[in-house]
Enzyme design. Structure first.
Site, mmCIF file in Angstrom:
data_model
loop_
_atom_site.group_PDB
_atom_site.id
_atom_site.type_symbol
_atom_site.label_atom_id
_atom_site.label_comp_id
_atom_site.label_asym_id
_atom_site.label_seq_id
_atom_site.Cartn_x
_atom_site.Cartn_y
_atom_site.Cartn_z
ATOM 1 C CG ASP A 1 37.655 38.471 37.070
ATOM 2 O OD1 ASP A 1 37.563 39.628 37.529
ATOM 3 O OD2 ASP A 1 36.737 37.635 37.144
ATOM 4 C CD GLU B 1 37.637 53.970 32.165
ATOM 5 O OE1 GLU B 1 36.729 53.210 31.762
ATOM 6 O OE2 GLU B 1 38.154 54.838 31.457
HETATM 7 N N1 SAM Z 1 33.533 45.349 33.633
HETATM 8 C C1 SAM Z 1 33.269 45.795 34.986
HETATM 9 C C2 SAM Z 1 34.054 47.043 35.279
HETATM 10 O O1 SAM Z 1 34.969 47.376 34.505
HETATM 11 O O2 SAM Z 1 33.738 47.724 36.266
HETATM 12 C C3 SAM Z 1 33.561 44.675 35.999
HETATM 13 C C4 SAM Z 1 34.987 44.242 36.108
HETATM 14 S S1 SAM Z 1 35.182 42.831 37.180
HETATM 15 C C5 SAM Z 1 36.853 42.891 37.613
HETATM 16 C C6 SAM Z 1 35.133 41.477 36.038
HETATM 17 C C7 SAM Z 1 33.778 40.866 35.875
HETATM 18 O O3 SAM Z 1 33.824 39.868 34.870
HETATM 19 C C8 SAM Z 1 33.266 40.162 37.119
HETATM 20 O O4 SAM Z 1 31.979 40.635 37.442
HETATM 21 C C9 SAM Z 1 33.260 38.676 36.752
HETATM 22 O O5 SAM Z 1 32.249 37.947 37.415
HETATM 23 C C10 SAM Z 1 33.053 38.747 35.258
HETATM 24 N N2 SAM Z 1 33.593 37.577 34.552
HETATM 25 C C11 SAM Z 1 34.828 37.058 34.680
HETATM 26 N N3 SAM Z 1 34.998 35.982 33.897
HETATM 27 C C12 SAM Z 1 33.811 35.819 33.236
HETATM 28 C C13 SAM Z 1 33.352 34.870 32.294
HETATM 29 N N4 SAM Z 1 34.128 33.855 31.882
HETATM 30 N N5 SAM Z 1 32.089 34.981 31.823
HETATM 31 C C14 SAM Z 1 31.284 35.998 32.254
HETATM 32 N N6 SAM Z 1 31.679 36.919 33.158
HETATM 33 C C15 SAM Z 1 32.917 36.844 33.653
#
Ligand code: SAM
Length: 214
Positions: A119, A197
């Site tokens: 994020d 991706e």
């Molecule tokens: N990695 C996956 C992809 O590339 O398709 C998902 C990308 S998505 C934009 C980012 C994910 O990171 C979300 O599901 C969010 O809930 C998780 N996330 C963000 N900050 C986090 C944190 N501090 N701890 C655990 N998960 C987190």
């Protein structure tokens, strides 16, 4: 990724044999070999979303153990459902905020860390919440083995530039860095696509990637 809240997702996750129970997380440091029942190195993805990347990695690399970490139950549930369809012995999940990561792995217990399409938290005042920030790099420094590496992919150029700028002050350096991963034949060997991706590269966005170490 925020999926619509799925009623009961927290309870379904709590019952899943693929998820380490939240009340047991404080017992995990130093115990991962026992949890997996072997001495294979442990690789983790932080912010795994629906888990396509880590599920594929675990399937392709039985010689490693994988732990997927995700903050939201409704999202993690999708990864759990993938495991119910295709169970893998070398993959576990944790629902937690990665801010607490040093409470789950002991120093040097992690062999490799993956961050995929983290994020962006675009507001300056939220910079420390970004997973490749210096605050998070300090946490990774504690749990990652001495010669371990961290791999980060994103299509968000602003986040990537920020992440590159965090390396030196945090005591890390880039071993590999590209602003267009999908055009780099060597780096694409063995590349496993994440959900994001696939979506963003299909829209024509170049994918940035670095591999860093201390
Ligand atoms: N990695 C996956 C992809 O590339 O398709 C998902 C990308 S998505 C934009 C980012 C994910 O990171 C979300 O599901 C969010 O809930 C998780 N996330 C963000 N900050 C986090 C944190 N501090 N701890 C655990 N998960 C987190």
């Amino acid at each position: 990724m925020r999926l619509r809240n799925i009623t009961g997702s927290r309870e379904m996750i709590a019952r899943s044999p693929f998820v380490v129970p939240e009340e047991g997380l404080s017992d995990c440091p130093g115990m991962w070999q026992k949890i997996f029942g072997n001495s294979h190195p442990v690789r983790i993805e932080i912010g795994m979303g629906k888990g396509r990347f880590i599920h594929t990695m675990a399937k392709e690399h039985p010689e490693f153990n994988y732990v997927g970490i995700e903050k939201y139950s409704s999202v993690l549930l999708r990864a759990v459902q993938k495991m119910e369809k295709e169970e893998l012995p070398n993959l576990k999940f944790i629902r937690m905020d990665a801010e607490e990561i040093t409470k789950v792995f002991s120093p040097g217990e992690v062999d490799r860390i993956y961050l995929n399409f983290s994020d962006p938290w675009p507001k300056d005042r939220h910079a420390r919440r970004r997973l490749p920030s210096r605050e998070f790099l300090a946490r990774y420094d504690r749990i990652l083995k001495k010669d371990g590496v961290l791999e980060f992919k994103t299509d968000n150029r602003e986040l990537f530039d920020f992440a590159v700028g965090e390396l030196e002050p945090a005591g890390w350096h880039a071993d590999v860095l590209t602003y267009d991963l999908h055009r780099e034949r060597e780096l694409m060997e063995g590349n496993v696509m994440t959900e994001y991706e696939e979506k963003f590269s299909q829209q024509g966005n170049p994918i940035c990637k670095y591999i860093i170490s201390r």
